[in-house]
Design an enzyme around this catalytic site. Structure first.
Site, mmCIF file in Angstrom:
data_model
loop_
_atom_site.group_PDB
_atom_site.id
_atom_site.type_symbol
_atom_site.label_atom_id
_atom_site.label_comp_id
_atom_site.label_asym_id
_atom_site.label_seq_id
_atom_site.Cartn_x
_atom_site.Cartn_y
_atom_site.Cartn_z
ATOM 1 N N LYS A 112 0.774 -1.164 0.105
ATOM 2 C CA LYS A 112 -0.050 0.072 -0.241
ATOM 3 C C LYS A 112 0.895 1.325 0.024
ATOM 4 O O LYS A 112 1.513 1.584 1.117
ATOM 5 C CB LYS A 112 -1.036 0.104 1.235
ATOM 6 C CG LYS A 112 -1.883 1.163 1.045
ATOM 7 C CD LYS A 112 -2.407 1.783 2.481
ATOM 8 C CE LYS A 112 -1.614 2.784 2.916
ATOM 9 N NZ LYS A 112 -1.829 4.060 2.123
ATOM 10 N N GLU A 169 10.283 0.989 10.378
ATOM 11 C CA GLU A 169 11.302 2.312 9.970
ATOM 12 C C GLU A 169 10.394 3.776 10.238
ATOM 13 O O GLU A 169 9.701 4.007 9.325
ATOM 14 C CB GLU A 169 12.004 2.124 8.562
ATOM 15 C CG GLU A 169 13.432 2.816 8.350
ATOM 16 C CD GLU A 169 13.189 4.282 8.138
ATOM 17 O OE1 GLU A 169 12.478 4.990 8.647
ATOM 18 O OE2 GLU A 169 13.767 4.525 6.998
ATOM 19 N N GLU A 209 10.450 16.036 15.911
ATOM 20 C CA GLU A 209 10.496 15.629 14.352
ATOM 21 C C GLU A 209 9.577 16.685 13.539
ATOM 22 O O GLU A 209 8.519 16.910 13.892
ATOM 23 C CB GLU A 209 10.322 14.261 14.064
ATOM 24 C CG GLU A 209 10.430 14.227 12.425
ATOM 25 C CD GLU A 209 10.471 12.828 11.907
ATOM 26 O OE1 GLU A 209 11.102 12.251 11.025
ATOM 27 O OE2 GLU A 209 9.418 12.086 12.248
ATOM 28 N N CYS A 217 13.612 10.584 6.872
ATOM 29 C CA CYS A 217 13.734 10.513 8.176
ATOM 30 C C CYS A 217 15.152 10.720 8.961
ATOM 31 O O CYS A 217 15.552 10.411 10.084
ATOM 32 C CB CYS A 217 13.324 9.039 8.422
ATOM 33 S SG CYS A 217 14.181 7.784 7.276
#
Length: 506
Positions: free
Chosen positions: A184, A259, A395, A293
């Site tokens: 997906k 991840e 983040e 990331c």
């Protein structure tokens, strides 16, 4: 041919790819795919549902059960993977243009990134035959060996910032090990993964081995995680999404790779040449508009060079060219969505309120039409960022970074490790003893010394803490897509009768 060269491209409207073909177009909800640089309509995909997922999982399960892929000798699977890599290599420019339009990343970035993707198929296709079991010591007159086999149906959920890279670095080892896949892609960037599935089948991958369902996380993602035939889940996404997927997987006792987010420190010692430090820091911070990331977001700079570093980094950031991402002269494109832009702007305001000093950016650029409608933000740098501030701890996933001074090696390590995330980090120094010494104490799954954000199919990738668990790339990824089976063989001539008073064990 779904992709054409040049800026004027017809809309690309795609449906789920199942059992080697796009499903017949049907009425129903569709998800628009728009350029984050201009807002123009690029195309659309079907908003998949649970029935689409069930159909894809059934197709994959059937393909696995009949052995059309899993029963092939690994060398033969490797030949197909190499053919897929070759086919992708011939269409890098097409896919790069489309990913630039969909993500807003400058075409220079996408050409460079996508040009390396065939390597994942070459590498894992080449090493798959090296998957070896072992003969193990075993007490008594027995032979014990282990053998490896594919897991089965793997569910993959990927994100939007590197639509093909993230997808393919999961896919190559999964296929090399003999698994089948239902994927997906993120609804903001679903086009290239769907098109790649078609390319792979044209290159020789058997139908049903790779299926791709477009749609949203709460619908398609949830159905994929809950599908009883799915034997492993592999996710790249935000930490909040990771918690949801991990919870579903734990309920079903399904192994996962996660991840997730990051807050990478970039540690710069005074012996690093200043021009190198500035060039590297600009790249670490603003490649992909900070939407990676492992983006360098916490710049920890030795106090003796701190002021000069801040001055030069701010000047370099102010000189970056924002504009049409299809223009090779553009240095930085837009953020992927209005929501992502708003999140970055909120961090700008929070940093100001928490006492950080704005030295570059902080506002949207004044661009001509049609770029005025895009989600652009000037590369933004704050100095004197407190370790207790949101900008240091959270983040952003955008072009907003902070600089903080340190006084020595111990101070640098303490600041670098002051985070719940532990994915990437880089150390910049000419003292190689110090560099290696620090890596042992640095809390990060990937550490670069005098570089940042480099990736290779043979080099493991993954973090821990809030950044997730499990590894991509390398032998670890390939083995993680296999089941280990222990086989115990009695070598004695007869089996002792336990209940007849014979020796109980031997």
């Amino acid at each position: 041919m779904y992709i054409e060269n040049g800026n004027a491209m017809p809309p690309i409207d795609l449906d789920p790819y199942v059992n080697g073909a796009f499903l017949d177009r049907r009425p129903g909800e569709r998800i628009a795919v728009r350029s984050p640089a201009t807002g123009e309509m690029i195309g659309s995909v079907a908003a998949g549902d649970a029935d689409d997922v069930a159909r894809a999982v059934e197709s994959a399960s059937h393909a696995f059960a009949d052995g059309r892929w899993s029963d092939l000798d690994p060398m033969d699977r490797g030949h197909v993977l190499r053919a897929i890599g070759d086919a992708l290599g011939k269409r890098i420019e097409e896919f790069a243009l489309l990913e630039t339009r969909v993500t807003g990343r400058p075409i220079r970035e996408m050409r460079a990134q996508l040009a390396r993707l065939p390597e994942w198929f070459y590498h894992f296709g080449g090493i798959a035959r090296g998957l070896e079991g072992a003969v193990n010591p075993y007490r008594g007159n027995y032979l014990n060996y282990t053998q490896l086999s594919p897991i089965g149906v793997v569910g993959m959920i990927t994100t939007w910032n590197h639509p093909l890279l993230i997808f393919l670095k999961k896919l190559a080892p999964a296929l090399a090990a003999g698994n089948v896949v239902v994927a997906k892609p993120h609804e903001l960037a679903p086009l290239t993964p769907l098109l790649f599935a078609h390319l792979a089948v044209e290159a020789g991958l058997p139908p049903g081995v790779l299926n791709v369902i477009s749609g949203t996380g709460p619908v398609v993602g949830k159905a994929l995680c809950e599908a009883p035939q799915v034997a492993k889940l592999d996710l790249t996404g935000g930490t909040a999404t990771g918690r949801i997927v991990a919870s579903i997987a734990a309920e079903r006792l399904v192994p996962t790779v996660m991840e997730l987010g990051g807050k990478a420190p970039v540690i710069i010692f005074e012996d690093t040449p200043m021009d190198e430090a500035i060039a590297a820091s600009t790249f670490a911070a603003f490649i992909a508009s900070g939407q990676t990331c492992v983006s360098g977001t916490r710049f920890l700079v030795q106090r003796s060079i701190y002021d000069e570093f801040v001055r030069q980094l701010a000047a370099k950031a102010d000189a970056l060219r924002l504009g049409n991402p299809l223009d090779a002269a553009t240095d930085m494109g837009p953020l992927i969505s209005r929501g992502q832009l708003q999140r970055s702007l909120e961090h700008v305001e929070a940093a100001k309120q928490q006492g950080a000093r704005l030295v570059a950016g902080g506002q949207r650029p004044d661009l001509p039409e049609p770029l005025r409608a895009g989600h652009f933000l000037r590369p933004t740098i704050f100095a004197d960022v407190s370790p207790r501030s949101r900008l240091f701890q959270e983040e952003v996933f955008g072009p907003v970074v902070g600089v903080t001074p340190f006084d020595g090696e111990a101070d640098a390590l303490a600041l670098a490790n002051d985070s719940d995330f532990a994915l990437g980090a880089s150390i910049w120094t000419r003292d190689i003893l110090r560099a290696h010494r620090m890596t042992r104490k640095l809390r990060a799954g990937i550490v670069w010394i005098n570089d940042h954000h480099k990736n290779d199919p043979a080099s493991i990738w993954g973090g821990f803490g809030m950044s997730g668990y499990g590894k991509e790339n390398g032998w670890q990824a390939l083995r993680a897509y296999c089941k280990d089976q222990s086989v115990v063989v009695r070598l004695g001539d007869s089996f002792p009768d336990w209940y007849a008073g014979q020796a109980r064990y031997g």
